[in-house]
Design a protein around this motif. Structure first.
Motif, PDB file in Angstrom:
ATOM      1  N   PRO A  40       7.196  -4.438   9.336  1.00 50.77           N
ATOM      2  CA  PRO A  40       7.810  -4.609   8.012  1.00 50.77           C
ATOM      3  C   PRO A  40       6.863  -4.131   6.915  1.00 50.77           C
ATOM      4  O   PRO A  40       5.676  -4.440   6.931  1.00 50.77           O
ATOM      5  CB  PRO A  40       8.043  -6.115   7.928  1.00 50.77           C
ATOM      6  CG  PRO A  40       8.074  -6.581   9.343  1.00 50.77           C
ATOM      7  CD  PRO A  40       7.119  -5.686  10.084  1.00 50.77           C
ATOM      8  N   HIS A  41       7.392  -3.356   6.022  1.00 48.75           N
ATOM      9  CA  HIS A  41       6.615  -2.850   4.893  1.00 48.75           C
ATOM     10  C   HIS A  41       7.243  -3.444   3.650  1.00 48.75           C
ATOM     11  O   HIS A  41       8.062  -2.830   2.989  1.00 48.75           O
ATOM     12  CB  HIS A  41       6.656  -1.317   4.869  1.00 48.75           C
ATOM     13  CG  HIS A  41       5.683  -0.727   3.897  1.00 48.75           C
ATOM     14  ND1 HIS A  41       5.994   0.312   3.074  1.00 48.75           N
ATOM     15  CD2 HIS A  41       4.388  -1.031   3.606  1.00 48.75           C
ATOM     16  CE1 HIS A  41       4.964   0.638   2.325  1.00 48.75           C
ATOM     17  NE2 HIS A  41       3.980  -0.174   2.642  1.00 48.75           N
ATOM     18  N   ARG A  42       6.859  -4.680   3.384  1.00 43.34           N
ATOM     19  CA  ARG A  42       7.539  -5.464   2.349  1.00 43.34           C
ATOM     20  C   ARG A  42       6.969  -5.149   0.972  1.00 43.34           C
ATOM     21  O   ARG A  42       6.344  -5.995   0.346  1.00 43.34           O
ATOM     22  CB  ARG A  42       7.401  -6.946   2.664  1.00 43.34           C
ATOM     23  CG  ARG A  42       7.950  -7.332   4.038  1.00 43.34           C
ATOM     24  CD  ARG A  42       7.816  -8.827   4.240  1.00 43.34           C
ATOM     25  NE  ARG A  42       8.349  -9.237   5.534  1.00 43.34           N
ATOM     26  CZ  ARG A  42       7.604  -9.417   6.621  1.00 43.34           C
ATOM     27  NH1 ARG A  42       6.300  -9.188   6.563  1.00 43.34           N
ATOM     28  NH2 ARG A  42       8.153  -9.823   7.754  1.00 43.34           N
ATOM     29  N   GLY A  43       7.137  -3.951   0.527  1.00 43.58           N
ATOM     30  CA  GLY A  43       6.644  -3.582  -0.785  1.00 43.58           C
ATOM     31  C   GLY A  43       6.797  -2.101  -1.042  1.00 43.58           C
ATOM     32  O   GLY A  43       7.551  -1.411  -0.366  1.00 43.58           O
ATOM     33  N   ILE A  44       6.071  -1.611  -2.029  1.00 40.83           N
ATOM     34  CA  ILE A  44       6.126  -0.207  -2.415  1.00 40.83           C
ATOM     35  C   ILE A  44       4.714   0.338  -2.458  1.00 40.83           C
ATOM     36  O   ILE A  44       3.785  -0.340  -2.910  1.00 40.83           O
ATOM     37  CB  ILE A  44       6.791  -0.041  -3.795  1.00 40.83           C
ATOM     38  CG1 ILE A  44       8.234  -0.537  -3.765  1.00 40.83           C
ATOM     39  CG2 ILE A  44       6.769   1.418  -4.238  1.00 40.83           C
ATOM     40  CD1 ILE A  44       8.911  -0.481  -5.111  1.00 40.83           C
ATOM     41  N   ASP A  45       4.537   1.545  -1.957  1.00 41.05           N
ATOM     42  CA  ASP A  45       3.247   2.224  -2.058  1.00 41.05           C
ATOM     43  C   ASP A  45       3.315   3.254  -3.182  1.00 41.05           C
ATOM     44  O   ASP A  45       4.140   4.156  -3.140  1.00 41.05           O
ATOM     45  CB  ASP A  45       2.895   2.931  -0.741  1.00 41.05           C
ATOM     46  CG  ASP A  45       2.438   1.959   0.320  1.00 41.05           C
ATOM     47  OD1 ASP A  45       2.237   0.781  -0.011  1.00 41.05           O
ATOM     48  OD2 ASP A  45       2.296   2.379   1.487  1.00 41.05           O
ATOM     49  N   TYR A  46       2.440   3.094  -4.148  1.00 39.49           N
ATOM     50  CA  TYR A  46       2.329   4.050  -5.251  1.00 39.49           C
ATOM     51  C   TYR A  46       1.090   4.899  -5.009  1.00 39.49           C
ATOM     52  O   TYR A  46      -0.036   4.433  -5.164  1.00 39.49           O
ATOM     53  CB  TYR A  46       2.198   3.328  -6.592  1.00 39.49           C
ATOM     54  CG  TYR A  46       3.437   2.593  -7.019  1.00 39.49           C
ATOM     55  CD1 TYR A  46       4.446   3.242  -7.723  1.00 39.49           C
ATOM     56  CD2 TYR A  46       3.595   1.237  -6.733  1.00 39.49           C
ATOM     57  CE1 TYR A  46       5.587   2.571  -8.126  1.00 39.49           C
ATOM     58  CE2 TYR A  46       4.734   0.557  -7.139  1.00 39.49           C
ATOM     59  CZ  TYR A  46       5.723   1.226  -7.828  1.00 39.49           C
ATOM     60  OH  TYR A  46       6.853   0.562  -8.224  1.00 39.49           O
ATOM     61  N   ALA A  47       1.291   6.140  -4.577  1.00 38.32           N
ATOM     62  CA  ALA A  47       0.157   7.029  -4.319  1.00 38.32           C
ATOM     63  C   ALA A  47      -0.351   7.595  -5.642  1.00 38.32           C
ATOM     64  O   ALA A  47       0.418   8.132  -6.434  1.00 38.32           O
ATOM     65  CB  ALA A  47       0.562   8.161  -3.395  1.00 38.32           C
ATOM     66  N   ALA A  48      -1.641   7.446  -5.884  1.00 37.40           N
ATOM     67  CA  ALA A  48      -2.255   7.949  -7.118  1.00 37.40           C
ATOM     68  C   ALA A  48      -3.728   8.196  -6.853  1.00 37.40           C
ATOM     69  O   ALA A  48      -4.264   7.786  -5.815  1.00 37.40           O
ATOM     70  CB  ALA A  48      -2.064   6.951  -8.255  1.00 37.40           C
ATOM     71  N   LYS A  49      -4.382   8.859  -7.760  1.00 38.28           N
ATOM     72  CA  LYS A  49      -5.796   9.173  -7.595  1.00 38.28           C
ATOM     73  C   LYS A  49      -6.646   7.902  -7.638  1.00 38.28           C
ATOM     74  O   LYS A  49      -6.325   6.946  -8.337  1.00 38.28           O
ATOM     75  CB  LYS A  49      -6.261  10.131  -8.695  1.00 38.28           C
ATOM     76  CG  LYS A  49      -5.653  11.521  -8.607  1.00 38.28           C
ATOM     77  CD  LYS A  49      -6.182  12.403  -9.729  1.00 38.28           C
ATOM     78  CE  LYS A  49      -5.602  13.808  -9.641  1.00 38.28           C
ATOM     79  NZ  LYS A  49      -6.106  14.682 -10.732  1.00 38.28           N
ATOM     80  N   THR A  50      -7.736   7.921  -6.886  1.00 36.06           N
ATOM     81  CA  THR A  50      -8.685   6.810  -6.924  1.00 36.06           C
ATOM     82  C   THR A  50      -9.185   6.602  -8.353  1.00 36.06           C
ATOM     83  O   THR A  50      -9.558   7.544  -9.034  1.00 36.06           O
ATOM     84  CB  THR A  50      -9.880   7.097  -6.002  1.00 36.06           C
ATOM     85  OG1 THR A  50      -9.415   7.220  -4.654  1.00 36.06           O
ATOM     86  CG2 THR A  50     -10.914   5.983  -6.076  1.00 36.06           C
ATOM     87  N   GLY A  51      -9.156   5.343  -8.759  1.00 31.09           N
ATOM     88  CA  GLY A  51      -9.599   5.022 -10.114  1.00 31.09           C
ATOM     89  C   GLY A  51      -8.470   4.862 -11.109  1.00 31.09           C
ATOM     90  O   GLY A  51      -8.705   4.429 -12.243  1.00 31.09           O
ATOM     91  N   THR A  52      -7.218   5.199 -10.706  1.00 31.60           N
ATOM     92  CA  THR A  52      -6.081   5.017 -11.607  1.00 31.60           C
ATOM     93  C   THR A  52      -5.911   3.522 -11.915  1.00 31.60           C
ATOM     94  O   THR A  52      -5.885   2.698 -10.998  1.00 31.60           O
ATOM     95  CB  THR A  52      -4.786   5.554 -10.968  1.00 31.60           C
ATOM     96  OG1 THR A  52      -4.943   6.947 -10.704  1.00 31.60           O
ATOM     97  CG2 THR A  52      -3.591   5.340 -11.886  1.00 31.60           C
ATOM     98  N   PRO A  53      -5.803   3.130 -13.197  1.00 31.95           N
ATOM     99  CA  PRO A  53      -5.689   1.705 -13.534  1.00 31.95           C
ATOM    100  C   PRO A  53      -4.435   1.067 -12.937  1.00 31.95           C
ATOM    101  O   PRO A  53      -3.367   1.677 -12.893  1.00 31.95           O
ATOM    102  CB  PRO A  53      -5.619   1.706 -15.064  1.00 31.95           C
ATOM    103  CG  PRO A  53      -6.246   2.990 -15.473  1.00 31.95           C
ATOM    104  CD  PRO A  53      -5.891   3.972 -14.407  1.00 31.95           C
TER     105      PRO A  53
END
Length: 454
Positions: free
Chosen positions: A308-321
């Motif tokens: 189960p992947h109970r969420g959302i993955d937001y791919a962004a650059k390392t260090g993004t606030p």
């Protein structure tokens, strides 16, 4: 001596022999006339005689008389001052700025002792400017703290003291409009419409509770905004706030207007007076793309097993606030093998949010946070394949889809009935003006396209 006299006579004779005879005659005539004039002037006669003489013109090098400006001494002492303009850097102090201007600490202390308005220097803001005007002796005649083209604080020397003059200017405000149609992203559509980054992000923030600009956007979605532009002496300084806006997302129309309360607070509402602000943001990160959506039967990218992947993955650059999606209290800020750096926040109404795989954590356990407060940065800690934020939303202990649940949660307060009339008086003209301005803009764009086609 006889030899010298002979040389002189021969030189004079040679010089005279080289003068043209016509010129010699003219000089002889002039001498006779001058002699006659002198004799006549000695006779006391009741009338003066004036004689006009025409002489042959000879060419000579012109002499240039100095102008008044060149010969007059410079009386403006301010013109003799030397000016040092220093941009304030991170970590600068008043002492370090004085030294960069060539002034020692003694002169700084003398200046501070001679002014009663030291508070202006309590907070030196990086990026702002200090302007030193120094006389020939290297002493301060004027010191200006320039915050912007609209705000300046000048200390001027007057009888061994420094008096403060505050210069606060108001910009000229013009109303402008922009429209855009989305083909790939809001950012590119806004750029194509002539909007700067700040204006694009302001539009995204207005609708941040209703639209997830990574998951919900579709090709053909559109927007239009009415906003301020600030000018000073004909030069544009910056864009002002968005006054009214409309966003069409998958056929659904979202309208917003800016209302300024009597205490100076400004907030965005629907034209009917309902607050655009809600208890939770649709997305807790300034994202660029998303690697996976809410999916209970997701194939785990590392173990290749269905978990189960109970969420959302937001791919962004390392260090993004990464910011908190709502107000709450941090109940855990720590690290684990699988989650990496993570933060868990408890909100009201039985809501809990989790933020996993952070590069850095910016909050501690037990700390209270506000909505959109930075709590960490995107990273790749724990069991991951790349930098991203994993975001989970739990309601009464059960995982819920963050993309849909926030729409069912309580919203911020709407305009009260006590001020609804003032609200309509202030905002209804903005709705009408948005309609008119964008209609004109679309007509001009259409005409321009036709002319290009021709």
């Amino acid at each position: 001596m006889e030899l010298v006299e002979k040389i002189k006579k021969s030189s004079v004779t040679a010089f005279i022999s080289r003068i043209p005879k016509l010129h010699l005659a003219a000089v002889a005539g002039l001498g006779a006339i001058l002699l006659s004039t002198q004799l006549l002037s000695n006779n006391k006669t009741p009338e003066r005689q004036r004689t006009t003489i025409s002489l042959p013109v000879t060419v000579s090098s012109p002499s240039i008389a100095p102008t008044i400006a060149e010969s007059a001494p410079q009386t403006n002492s301010a013109a003799q001052w030397r000016t040092e303009k220093l941009k304030i850097r991170n970590g600068d102090t008043l002492s370090s700025l004085f030294k960069r201007a060539g002034l020692n600490d003694r002169k700084m202390m003398n200046f501070l002792a001679a002014t009663d308005d030291k508070a202006s220097f309590n907070k030196l803001l990086p990026g702002k400017t200090l302007e030193f005007s120094l006389n020939k002796e290297g002493d301060i005649e004027q010191l200006s703290y320039v915050l912007s083209k609209l705000e300046r604080y000048t200390f001027s020397k007057d009888n061994e003291r420094y008096s403060l003059e505050k210069e606060l200017r108001e910009p000229d405000i013009r109303i402008a409009a922009r429209t855009g149609i989305i083909n790939s992203s809001l950012y590119l559509a806004g750029t194509d419409a002539g909007m700067d980054d700040k204006l694009i992000m302001e539009l995204a923030e207005i609708y941040g509770w209703d639209i997830d600009f990574a998951l919900d956007i579709r090709k053909g979605d559109s927007f239009r905004i009415l906003y301020e532009e600030h000018f000073l002496d004909g030069e544009k300084l910056r864009n002002g706030p968005i006054l009214s806006a409309e966003f069409i997302n998958q056929g659904q129309v979202f309208s917003a207007v800016r209302y300024v309360h009597t205490d100076g607070r400004s907030q965005y509402y629907t034209p009917e007076g309902k607050s655009m602000q809600k208890a939770f943001l649709r997305a807790p990160v300034d994202f660029r793309r998303i690697s996976s959506n809410f999916n209970p039967r997701r194939l785990h990218p590392v173990t290749k097993t269905v978990k189960p992947h109970r969420g959302i993955d937001y791919a962004a650059k390392t260090g993004t606030p990464v910011w908190s999606s709502g107000d709450g209290k941090v109940i855990k800020s720590g690290y684990s093998k699988y989650n990496g750096n993570y933060v868990v926040i408890q909100h009201g109404g039985g809501v809990q949010t989790k933020y996993l795989h952070l590069h850095k954590r910016k909050v501690k356990t037990g700390q209270r946070v506000r909505q959109k407060q930075v709590i960490g940065t995107v990273g790749a800690t724990g069991r991951v394949t790349g930098p991203h934020l994993h975001y989970e939303f739990l309601l009464n202990g059960a995982h819920r889809n963050p993309r849909t649940i926030v729409q069912k949660l309580p919203k911020a307060e709407s305009i009260s009935t006590k001020i609804i009339d003032d609200f309509h008086r202030q905002t209804q003209p903005l709705v009408v003006q948005l309609e008119a301005e964008t209609a004109t803009l679309l007509a001009l764009n259409s005409k321009g396209s036709q002319n290009k086609a021709l």
